[in-house]
Structures are given as C-alpha cells and as structure tokens.
Enzyme design. Structure first.
Site, PDB file in Angstrom:
ATOM      1  N   ASP A 194       0.849  -1.190   0.000  1.00 27.21           N
ATOM      2  CA  ASP A 194       0.000   0.000   0.000  1.00 27.21           C
ATOM      3  C   ASP A 194       0.892   1.250   0.000  1.00 27.21           C
ATOM      4  O   ASP A 194       1.812   1.361   0.825  1.00 27.21           O
ATOM      5  CB  ASP A 194      -0.849  -0.049   1.280  1.00 27.21           C
ATOM      6  CG  ASP A 194      -1.970   0.967   1.303  1.00 27.21           C
ATOM      7  OD1 ASP A 194      -2.405   1.401   0.224  1.00 27.21           O
ATOM      8  OD2 ASP A 194      -2.425   1.303   2.420  1.00 27.21           O
ATOM      9  N   HIS A 221      -7.842   9.954   3.593  1.00 23.89           N
ATOM     10  CA  HIS A 221      -7.407   8.998   4.615  1.00 23.89           C
ATOM     11  C   HIS A 221      -7.772   9.457   6.030  1.00 23.89           C
ATOM     12  O   HIS A 221      -7.910  10.645   6.287  1.00 23.89           O
ATOM     13  CB  HIS A 221      -5.891   8.789   4.517  1.00 23.89           C
ATOM     14  CG  HIS A 221      -5.481   8.079   3.261  1.00 23.89           C
ATOM     15  ND1 HIS A 221      -4.944   8.723   2.181  1.00 23.89           N
ATOM     16  CD2 HIS A 221      -5.562   6.774   2.916  1.00 23.89           C
ATOM     17  CE1 HIS A 221      -4.699   7.838   1.218  1.00 23.89           C
ATOM     18  NE2 HIS A 221      -5.063   6.653   1.635  1.00 23.89           N
ATOM     19  N   SER A 276     -12.999   4.486   4.345  1.00 21.67           N
ATOM     20  CA  SER A 276     -13.661   4.108   5.593  1.00 21.67           C
ATOM     21  C   SER A 276     -14.919   4.947   5.778  1.00 21.67           C
ATOM     22  O   SER A 276     -14.974   6.103   5.351  1.00 21.67           O
ATOM     23  CB  SER A 276     -12.714   4.332   6.782  1.00 21.67           C
ATOM     24  OG  SER A 276     -11.828   3.229   6.909  1.00 21.67           O
ATOM     25  N   ASN A 301     -10.199   0.561  -0.497  1.00 23.54           N
ATOM     26  CA  ASN A 301      -9.234   0.474   0.614  1.00 23.54           C
ATOM     27  C   ASN A 301      -9.859   0.907   1.933  1.00 23.54           C
ATOM     28  O   ASN A 301     -10.400   2.023   2.028  1.00 23.54           O
ATOM     29  CB  ASN A 301      -8.059   1.408   0.349  1.00 23.54           C
ATOM     30  CG  ASN A 301      -7.114   0.884  -0.707  1.00 23.54           C
ATOM     31  OD1 ASN A 301      -7.422  -0.069  -1.414  1.00 23.54           O
ATOM     32  ND2 ASN A 301      -5.957   1.511  -0.813  1.00 23.54           N
ATOM     33  N   ILE A 302      -9.731   0.043   2.922  1.00 22.05           N
ATOM     34  CA  ILE A 302     -10.304   0.345   4.240  1.00 22.05           C
ATOM     35  C   ILE A 302      -9.308  -0.021   5.336  1.00 22.05           C
ATOM     36  O   ILE A 302      -8.819  -1.146   5.393  1.00 22.05           O
ATOM     37  CB  ILE A 302     -11.633  -0.432   4.434  1.00 22.05           C
ATOM     38  CG1 ILE A 302     -12.681   0.098   3.435  1.00 22.05           C
ATOM     39  CG2 ILE A 302     -12.129  -0.317   5.879  1.00 22.05           C
ATOM     40  CD1 ILE A 302     -13.866  -0.805   3.223  1.00 22.05           C
ATOM     41  N   ASP A 303      -8.996   0.931   6.176  1.00 27.74           N
ATOM     42  CA  ASP A 303      -8.086   0.717   7.300  1.00 27.74           C
ATOM     43  C   ASP A 303      -8.660   1.348   8.573  1.00 27.74           C
ATOM     44  O   ASP A 303      -8.828   0.688   9.596  1.00 27.74           O
ATOM     45  CB  ASP A 303      -6.709   1.326   6.966  1.00 27.74           C
ATOM     46  CG  ASP A 303      -5.661   1.014   8.015  1.00 27.74           C
ATOM     47  OD1 ASP A 303      -5.967   0.272   8.970  1.00 27.74           O
ATOM     48  OD2 ASP A 303      -4.527   1.503   7.889  1.00 27.74           O
ATOM     49  N   SER A 304      -9.018   2.635   8.486  1.00 26.17           N
ATOM     50  CA  SER A 304      -9.458   3.361   9.690  1.00 26.17           C
ATOM     51  C   SER A 304     -10.662   2.704  10.376  1.00 26.17           C
ATOM     52  O   SER A 304     -10.721   2.662  11.615  1.00 26.17           O
ATOM     53  CB  SER A 304      -9.800   4.810   9.336  1.00 26.17           C
ATOM     54  OG  SER A 304      -8.667   5.468   8.854  1.00 26.17           O
TER      55      SER A 304
HETATM   56  P1  13P Z   1      -9.063   4.886   5.354  1.00 24.96           P
HETATM   57  O1  13P Z   1      -8.198   5.735   6.233  1.00 24.96           O
HETATM   58  O2  13P Z   1     -10.268   5.641   4.901  1.00 24.96           O
HETATM   59  O3  13P Z   1      -9.423   3.587   5.976  1.00 24.96           O
HETATM   60  O4  13P Z   1      -8.225   4.559   4.013  1.00 24.96           O
HETATM   61  C1  13P Z   1      -7.284   3.505   3.975  1.00 24.96           C
HETATM   62  C2  13P Z   1      -6.447   3.539   2.742  1.00 24.96           C
HETATM   63  O5  13P Z   1      -6.710   4.210   1.769  1.00 24.96           O
HETATM   64  C3  13P Z   1      -5.255   2.666   2.732  1.00 24.96           C
HETATM   65  O6  13P Z   1      -4.492   2.858   1.576  1.00 24.96           O
HETATM   66  O1  G3H Z   2      -3.178   4.859   3.585  1.00 23.05           O
HETATM   67  C1  G3H Z   2      -2.894   4.716   4.774  1.00 23.05           C
HETATM   68  C2  G3H Z   2      -3.195   3.423   5.444  1.00 23.05           C
HETATM   69  O2  G3H Z   2      -4.303   3.580   6.302  1.00 23.05           O
HETATM   70  C3  G3H Z   2      -1.989   2.895   6.151  1.00 23.05           C
HETATM   71  O3  G3H Z   2      -1.718   3.632   7.293  1.00 23.05           O
HETATM   72  O4  G3H Z   2       0.686   4.248   7.060  1.00 23.05           O
HETATM   73  O5  G3H Z   2      -0.480   4.330   9.289  1.00 23.05           O
HETATM   74  O6  G3H Z   2       0.072   2.128   8.194  1.00 23.05           O
HETATM   75  P1  G3H Z   2      -0.267   3.594   8.007  1.00 23.05           P
HETATM   76 ZN    ZN Z   3      -4.505   4.835   0.818  1.00 21.91          ZN
END
Ligand code: 13P
Ligand code: G3H
Ligand code: ZN
Length: 336
Positions: free
Chosen positions: A99, A195, A241, A281-284
């Site tokens: 990523d 993000h 997210s 893409n989902i992380d948060s």
């Molecule tokens: P979020 O912060 O919206 O989850 O996005 C994650 C992301 O784009 C990782 O590349």
């Molecule tokens: O795009 C960002 C992703 O949420 C990854 O986050 O760089 O804190 O691991 P990070």
């Molecule tokens: Zn991203």
C-alpha cells in the site's frame, strides 16, 4: 532470498479485478499490521466467501518486520484453506499488496519478498516524474507477473508519511496517457475520499433533520468522465472508511476523545462498487472497531491484563465489521 508469491499460494489482482468489473462489485483491500487483524480479515473472507487483498503499508512493514509479514501472509493462505474446509465454504483468492509504495526500491523489495501486487504512489510528483517512476516499477513487476496500481490526483489527509493539506481531484484528461505510457494494471483516483477518521470538517458538511452531519457526496461526475476515457479499466478508491458513528460513540463513552470523526457514507461506496471501481481500501474503520472493543473491555474490567481478553473481542468486532462490508457495501461476498 527472493520468493515468488505463487509459491506462497497468493494470486495477483488481474483475475480478481476482471471478475469484479464484470460482476459490478469491488474487492476489499484491508490493511493489517498484526496477527489479530490478519486473522479477522481471513475469517471474514472465508465466512462471507469473498476474495480479499491483504494490504501492507510502509509503516506496517516497519512495525511488524517485513520477513514476518511475508510468513504471516503464507500462514493466512493455509489458515483460509483449513477454515474453509471446516465451514464447508469456498477458499477465497488472496492477494498480498504493498500500500502506498513510494520508491522503486520499496516496490522491488516487496516483489522479491513474495508480494503479488504493489502500489507505486507517485501522485505527489509531477505528471512526468509520476509516469517515469510508475513505468519503472511496472517493468520490474510485470517481469514477475506482479500487478501494479498507480495513482493520479491527491487525497487530502495522511498518505503514509505524506500529509496533503488539500486534495486535488484526478484530471480525467490525464488518465489515458498515464495508463498507456506506464502500463499499470489499475488506477487509484481522487474523487473526494481521504485517509483517516476525519475526512471532512463540519464546515464542509450539511446537517439532516436530526442535526447529524452529512458529508458532501463523492464526485461521481469525475468518475464517469474517467470511465469514458479508459473503458473497462479497474479503478481504485483509497480513503474509503465510513467511520461508523456507533463505534465513535463507544470510544468516546469509554474515555476516548475523537472529535468530528466522519467518513464516506456506505451508500456512496455501494454505488461506487457497481461502477469501474474494483478495489476499495479500508483501514481506519478496522482501527475504530478494535479500539471500541478494547476500550469497552477496559472500562468494564479495569483489572484485565491478559491481552487475549481484549484483543480477542477486538478481533471478533473486526471480523463482524468486515463481513458486513463484504456483504452490504462492496458486494464481494459470495464471489470467492
Ligand atoms: P481509510 O483511512 O479511509 O481507511 O483509508 C485507507 C487507505 O486508503 C489505505 O491505503
Ligand atoms: O493509507 C494509509 C493506510 O491507512 C496505512 O496507514 O501508514 O499508518 O500504516 P499507516
Ligand atoms: Zn490509501
């Protein structure tokens, strides 16, 4: 030592995206940094029979150790097979993706370490420099049958170590030239996502009858313009997210201090999934689900000190969240 992703039982994203485009759904790309996150992603994928992209940021590689991450991904493939057999479900195809790769060297090192897909994020460079960097990565990646995601346009918020104060939407007139000259397999675009857990300021939102903040809609007109320029080409949405308000409320009711947290409404992502958007893409949201569960455990039982007693509920909450996303938002459930 170099290793091919094929030896690890992983797949690249080519076939996944072709099916997602034709079937009008999107493949989930979930970030992981530790064992509980990976277990939750794998269990959710098997239980909902959804293909999945395991996503590793530069920060995750530094946090978890890149060699360990590679073996964890290998373990994830084996766990998916066993778990699927146990539940009598289909084994989901799994890709391991870098990523926000920022340099050729990082992308190369991931490809050599068994990643099946890489992103090279040259969106902060000039158009010409972005093309040159992306093309160099594509040449190396394709020689190893690894797929590449490029990016045009800048998302607001934190992109790994790069902080962009303001977004700039992708210019549809640039996409054909970028895709043709680089040879990328998919393109991340900027149409209003960003993000993190604070995607919009309250001033950018309106309020509904109950006084709840409603974020501005995504720029679907730009997406449509891009689709016209590169018909059938897989598009990627970062920063997707939804920042569930029930999780934010649990966090804040149990000692947290999240202010003005707001995300992309699920109906917007459902609509995007049915278009050329093939990867979301989902992380948060995962971070919020885990934090809410952990804060609840500690609030109810301040004497708890066994990590399994708080990471276990966090893993369960993450799994349930991802199953719901695969089923109700991305439409990837049942597509394994
Ligand atoms: P979020 O912060 O919206 O989850 O996005 C994650 C992301 O784009 C990782 O590349
Ligand atoms: O795009 C960002 C992703 O949420 C990854 O986050 O760089 O804190 O691991 P990070
Ligand atoms: Zn991203």
């Amino acid at each position: 030592m170099t290793v091919s992703y094929k030896e690890l039982g992983l797949v690249n994203t080519k076939d996944m995206f072709k099916k997602a485009f034709e079937g009008q759904y999107a493949i989930p790309a979930y970030n992981f940094n530790n064992m509980e996150q990976l277990q939750a992603i794998v269990m959710a994928s098997v239980e909902s029979e959804s293909p999945v992209i395991l996503q590793v940021s530069k920060g995750a590689r530094a946090y978890a150790n890149e060699t360990l991450l590679r073996y964890m991904a290998m373990g994830a493939v084996e766990m998916a097979k066993e778990y699927a057999k146990q539940l009598n479900k289909k084994v989901p195809p799994i890709a391991l993706h870098l990523d926000h790769g920022d340099t050729f060297e990082t992308a190369k090192s991931c490809i050599d370490a068994g990643f099946s897909s890489v992103m090279i994020d040259g969106s902060h460079h000039s158009f010409e420099d972005n093309i040159a960097l992306t093309k160099k990565v594509v040449e190396y990646a394709h020689a190893h049958d690894v797929t590449v995601e490029g990016e045009l346009g800048v998302l607001a918020g934190v992109e790994d170590e790069v902080v962009a104060e303001h977004s700039s939407y992708t210019k549809p007139e640039e996409v054909i030239e970028f895709v043709e000259r680089t040879g990328v397999d998919s393109l991340a675009i900027s149409i209003g996502t960003s993000h993190g857990a604070n995607k919009f300021t309250p001033a950018q939102c309106t309020r509904n009858e109950e006084g709840i903040l409603v974020p501005p809609p995504l720029k679907f007109d730009i997406l449509e313009e891009i689709e016209k320029q590169i018909p059938g080409f897989p598009i990627v949405l970062h920063g997707s997210s939804s920042v569930p308000q029930d999780k934010v409320a649990i966090i804040n009711a149990n000692g947290g201090k999240l202010k003005d947290a707001i995300g992309i409404p699920e109906d917007q992502l459902r609509k995007a999934s049915k278009s050329a958007v093939c990867k979301i893409n989902i992380d948060s949201d995962g971070r919020l689900a885990m934090t809410a569960a952990i804060r609840e455990v500690f609030a109810k039982n301040p004497a708890e000190f066994d990590p399994r007693k708080y990471l276990g509920p966090a893993r369960e909450a993450l799994k349930e969240q991802y199953i719901a996303k695969n089923k109700n938002v991305l439409g990837s459930a049942g597509k394994a």
